[in-house]
Enzyme design. Structure first.
Site, PDB file in Angstrom:
ATOM      1  N   GLU A  85       0.895  -1.169   0.000  1.00 22.27           N
ATOM      2  CA  GLU A  85       0.000   0.000   0.000  1.00 22.27           C
ATOM      3  C   GLU A  85       0.928   1.212   0.000  1.00 22.27           C
ATOM      4  OE1 GLU A  85      -1.905   3.124   1.358  1.00 22.27           O
ATOM      5  OE2 GLU A  85      -2.240   1.920   3.158  1.00 22.27           O
TER       6      GLU A  85
ATOM      7  N   CYS B 149      -2.420   8.765   2.950  1.00 22.72           N
ATOM      8  CA  CYS B 149      -2.244   8.243   1.585  1.00 22.72           C
ATOM      9  C   CYS B 149      -3.417   8.670   0.734  1.00 22.72           C
ATOM     10  CB  CYS B 149      -2.225   6.729   1.554  1.00 22.72           C
ATOM     11  SG  CYS B 149      -1.118   6.035   2.690  1.00 22.72           S
TER      12      CYS B 149
END
Ligand code: UN1
Length: 512
Positions: A262, A296
């Site tokens: 990720e 993110c």
């Protein structure tokens, strides 16, 4: 927060007497110091792992795996349930520690711990639902089915910005799947990791399961590289930069291990002329400014129809001017500090480049001074308008700061092309009240958003745990958290059982 309260937070989480924590804080051999980004002041020192303590921890995790995998999954779920309950009890203190160590505002620090509690609940339910399929066999008196088996010790590498929840996504699922975890947290948030892992380890130990949750804290060359190359980890789940992911991915692939990556995001939000602009403005402000732009999933690019661009950006500018920057633990603060001085420099460098490339700063544009906190790493949330040509190369990079680039579009196809024109593919959003526009964005032929997450009238950040979380392209392709992400933490076995007495081959092959 006063220093008496700091002390109380550390004490209530047992950090004042933890063997890894060094209270007298000055850097020394084998010790790193965790600093409070709101003040630049040290919180405490933390002892680092070296090669031999790494070895002991991984060996312990591998041994624990052999016992843990034999515990029935629903019983593993009960351990996770008890961990979730214990985290609930410590939610306030853990949330405050997240704020102290990484500068999240109070409500976001608490929200992060809630995310861990939520995934624990999810994992408890999952512990009775690790289903395999059965398929009809083409051969008479044969049964064809699959089962999911525990995988092994899982290496979990996390970033500073979600120092509690991203561990939760991995460790809670891994635990019900029958795996142990060895967690390597960011060196910028080791105290949150020590406190969090200690809660999980204590609960599991008290229920007869030592070694299921372990921690290694160290530099990339001593610990990170070792983990990636270590064949005892069938899966490395890593959250962080694309640069880190590229390295981990290569090392793990070369030993045929699996990776769950990720990595970076460069998330855009499209606003069309039919949108509810009030709703869109709220989502942009939370998405771009929340967590000081250090998620993110932060909204980094706004792609707005030319006919409403000026009006909408003016609304944003007005909102940005009212956002309170300061002590993350003070009532009313919406923007805390960046994590460290380097992050501030990167923010300044990105703005300088944007200007050199023809971008225009509409609001913000530099450091923010917060009275009483001269050492804090504060910056002003910033909006930069791209030149009419739409060319702004710096906007293709992820700068972990509250920096929003605005682009104008003429047709939705143009907007979607701009949207998809970056390397990363994590999260995306469109604000529209026109079902044709939302349909185009979510087109099942794949020609809409190219991201792992695509929202309509909901911003790019703040996903719930129930969905799979992750993204495409340079984001790394991994999926964590909800839906069927648990499958990454298990191995699939396809089983054929012949319960008859005839030798039958598939594909009609005869071999007599
Ligand atoms: C991250 O920034 O790595 O969707 C995770 C969100 C949060 C998780 C972010 N639930 O913004």
């Amino acid at each position: 927060m006063s220093s008496a309260m700091h002390t109380e937070v550390l004490r209530s989480l047992g950090l004042d007497s933890h063997p890894r924590v060094v209270p007298g804080v000055g850097p020394s051999d084998g010790v790193i110091v965790s600093n409070n980004p709101a003040t630049g002041q040290p919180i405490a020192g933390v002892r680092l792992d070296d090669a031999s303590s790494y070895e002991r921890t991984v060996a312990q995790s591998a041994e624990a795996f052999i016992r843990w995998r034999s515990v029935p999954a629903p019983a593993r779920g009960q351990v996770v349930r008890a961990i979730g309950d214990e985290i609930r009890k410590h939610k306030d203190a853990l949330g405050a520690l997240v704020s102290l160590e990484v500068g999240k505002i109070r409500s976001e620090g608490l929200g992060e711990v809630q995310e861990t509690i939520d995934i624990a609940d999810f994992a408890v339910g999952l512990s009775r639902q690790l289903h395999g399929l059965t398929m009809p066999s083409e051969r008479p008196q044969h049964r064809l089915m699959e089962q999911w088996l525990p995988l092994g010790p899982i290496g979990v590498i996390t970033a500073f910005n979600f120092p509690n929840a991203v561990w939760g996504w991995n460790a809670m699922l891994a635990a019900v799947c029958g795996d142990t975890t060895v967690w390597k947290p960011s060196l910028l948030a080791p105290l949150t990791a020590i406190a969090t892992n200690a809660i999980a380890d204590h609960v599991a130990k008290s229920m007869g399961h030592p070694g299921v949750f372990t921690l290694v804290i160290g530099t990339d060359d001593v610990v990170g590289e070792r983990m990636a190359a270590d064949p005892r980890f069938p899966l490395i789940s890593a959250t962080g930069s694309c640069r880190m992911g590229r390295r981990v991915g290569q090392v793990v692939a070369s030993r045929f291990g699996r990776c769950l990556l990720e990595l970076g995001g460069n998330n855009a939000l499209i606003v069309t002329p039919s949108a509810d602009l009030d709703l869109a403005a709220k989502a942009v402000v939370f998405g771009a400014v929340g967590t000081a732009g250090q998620r993110c999933t932060t909204t980094r690019r706004l792609i707005i129809h030319r006919s409403i661009a000026d009006r909408f950006t003016q609304t944003l500018i007005n909102a940005y001017k009212t956002v309170r920057i300061g002590d993350p633990l003070a009532e009313g603060t919406l923007v805390g500090p960046l994590i460290n001085a380097r992050a501030v420099e990167q923010f300044e460098r990105a703005i300088a480049q944007a200007k050199a490339q023809g971008g225009e700063v509409l609001v913000g544009g530099g450091r923010a001074s917060v009275s009483g906190a001269p050492g804090g790493h504060y910056v002003q949330p910033t909006i930069i308008r791209a030149p009419d040509s739409g060319e702004l190369p710096i906007a293709k990079e992820e700068t972990f700061a509250p920096l929003l680039y605005v682009f104008a579009y003429d047709t939705l196809d143009h907007a979607i092309a701009m949207h998809n024109s970056v390397e990363q593919g994590l999260s995306s959003a469109i604000f529209t009240n026109d079902m044709r526009e939302s349909g185009r964005f979510l087109n099942p032929d794949g020609s809409g958003s190219d991201c792992g997450i695509a929202n309509v009238n909901a911003g790019t950040s703040g996903a719930e745990i129930g969905g799979a979380f992750g993204g495409e392209k340079a984001t790394g392709g991994g999926r964590e958290s909800g839906s069927d992400s648990w499958k990454a933490y298990m191995r699939r076995q396809t089983i054929t059982v012949n319960f008859g007495s005839t030798f039958a081959l598939a594909q009609g092959i005869r071999f007599e």
